[in-house]
Design a protein around this motif. Structure first.
Motif, short mmCIF file in Angstrom:
data_model
loop_
_atom_site.label_atom_id
_atom_site.label_comp_id
_atom_site.label_asym_id
_atom_site.label_seq_id
_atom_site.Cartn_x
_atom_site.Cartn_y
_atom_site.Cartn_z
N GLY A 239 103.23 42.67 53.48
CA GLY A 239 102.51 42.03 54.58
C GLY A 239 103.16 40.72 54.99
N GLY A 240 102.65 40.14 56.08
CA GLY A 240 103.19 38.88 56.52
C GLY A 240 102.85 38.60 57.97
N LEU A 241 103.53 37.63 58.52
CA LEU A 241 103.35 37.22 59.91
C LEU A 241 104.48 37.80 60.75
N VAL A 242 104.12 38.43 61.85
CA VAL A 242 105.12 39.04 62.73
C VAL A 242 104.69 38.83 64.18
N GLN A 243 105.65 38.76 65.06
CA GLN A 243 105.35 38.59 66.48
C GLN A 243 104.94 39.92 67.10
N PRO A 244 104.18 39.87 68.18
CA PRO A 244 103.84 41.11 68.88
C PRO A 244 105.09 41.90 69.25
N GLY A 245 105.04 43.21 69.03
CA GLY A 245 106.19 44.06 69.27
C GLY A 245 107.08 44.23 68.06
N GLY A 246 106.84 43.46 67.03
CA GLY A 246 107.65 43.52 65.83
C GLY A 246 107.25 44.65 64.89
N SER A 247 107.92 44.69 63.74
CA SER A 247 107.69 45.75 62.76
C SER A 247 107.49 45.17 61.37
N LEU A 248 106.75 45.90 60.57
CA LEU A 248 106.58 45.61 59.15
C LEU A 248 106.50 46.93 58.40
N LYS B 88 100.67 44.96 67.45
CA LYS B 88 99.85 44.26 68.43
C LYS B 88 98.94 43.25 67.72
N PRO B 89 98.47 42.23 68.42
CA PRO B 89 97.57 41.27 67.79
C PRO B 89 96.33 41.96 67.19
N GLU B 90 95.87 43.02 67.80
CA GLU B 90 94.69 43.71 67.26
C GLU B 90 94.97 44.48 65.97
N ASP B 91 96.21 44.54 65.54
CA ASP B 91 96.54 45.12 64.24
C ASP B 91 96.36 44.12 63.11
N THR B 92 96.07 42.88 63.46
CA THR B 92 95.86 41.85 62.45
C THR B 92 94.68 42.20 61.57
N ALA B 93 94.92 42.24 60.27
CA ALA B 93 93.87 42.62 59.31
C ALA B 93 94.44 42.53 57.90
N VAL B 94 93.55 42.67 56.93
CA VAL B 94 93.98 42.90 55.56
C VAL B 94 94.11 44.41 55.39
N TYR B 95 95.26 44.84 54.92
CA TYR B 95 95.54 46.26 54.74
C TYR B 95 95.41 46.61 53.26
N GLY C 30 94.84 44.41 48.54
CA GLY C 30 95.01 44.12 49.95
C GLY C 30 96.19 43.20 50.23
N THR C 31 96.77 43.36 51.41
CA THR C 31 97.86 42.50 51.85
C THR C 31 97.59 42.11 53.31
N GLN C 32 97.77 40.85 53.62
CA GLN C 32 97.46 40.35 54.96
C GLN C 32 98.59 40.66 55.93
N VAL C 33 98.22 41.21 57.08
CA VAL C 33 99.15 41.40 58.19
C VAL C 33 98.62 40.60 59.37
N THR C 34 99.44 39.71 59.88
CA THR C 34 99.06 38.88 61.02
C THR C 34 100.08 39.06 62.12
N VAL C 35 99.59 39.46 63.29
CA VAL C 35 100.46 39.67 64.45
C VAL C 35 100.12 38.60 65.48
#
Length: 121
Positions: A9-18, A86-93, A114-119
Motif C-alpha cells: 500500500g501507499g500514496l499514489v497519484q490518480p492514474g497511477g498503479s500499485l 482513482k481517488p475513490e479507490d482510497t481505502a484500507v485494503y 490491512g494496508t492503506q491505499v491513498t489516491v
C-alpha cells in the motif's frame, strides 16, 4: 496459527498503479478462496475481488478492467494489481482467506491487518 500479512500500500497519484501482496503462513492445509476487501472512511467493508482455488475470479463493478487479482498457490500468496487508480479507490485494503488447517477439517475465515491505499494528487 495462521497469519495473513499484506504489503504494497501507499500514496499514489490518480492514474497511477500499485500492487498489493498478501502472504499467508502457518499451519495451512488448503486455501479455498482468497480475496481483497476494502473499507473507506465512514463506509462498510466491501469485496473488491476474489479468486478460488480453481482460478475463477470475480470483481466488483467499480474496479473491473482496472484491477487484476492473482494467486501463487505454491507460495500461498495473493496479489492485487491496481491500475488507473482513482481517488475513490482510497481505502484500507484487507486480505481474506477461507482455509483449513486440518486435512478434511472445517473451513475458517482469516483476515489480514490491512494496508492503506491513498489516491491523491
Amino acid at each position: 496459527q495462521v497469519q495473513l500479512v499484506e504489503s504494497g500500500g501507499g500514496l499514489v497519484q490518480p492514474g497511477g498503479s500499485l500492487r498489493l501482496s498478501c502472504a499467508a503462513s502457518g499451519s495451512i492445509v488448503s486455501i479455498y478462496v482468497m480475496a481483497w476487501y476494502r473499507q473507506a472512511p465512514g463506509k462498510q467493508r466491501e469485496l473488491v475481488a476474489r479468486i478460488t482455488s480453481g482460478g475463477s475470479t470475480n470483481y466488483v463493478d467499480a474496479v473491473k478492467g482496472r484491477f487484476a487479482i492473482s494467486r501463487d498457490s505454491a507460495e500461498n500468496t495473493l496479489y492485487l494489481q491496481m491500475n488507473s487508480l482513482k481517488p475513490e479507490d482510497t481505502a484500507v485494503y484487507y486480505c481474506y482467506a477461507e482455509l483449513s488447517t486440518v486435512l478434511g477439517g472445517a473451513r475458517y475465515q482469516w483476515w489480514g491487518q490491512g494496508t492503506q491505499v491513498t489516491v491523491s494528487s
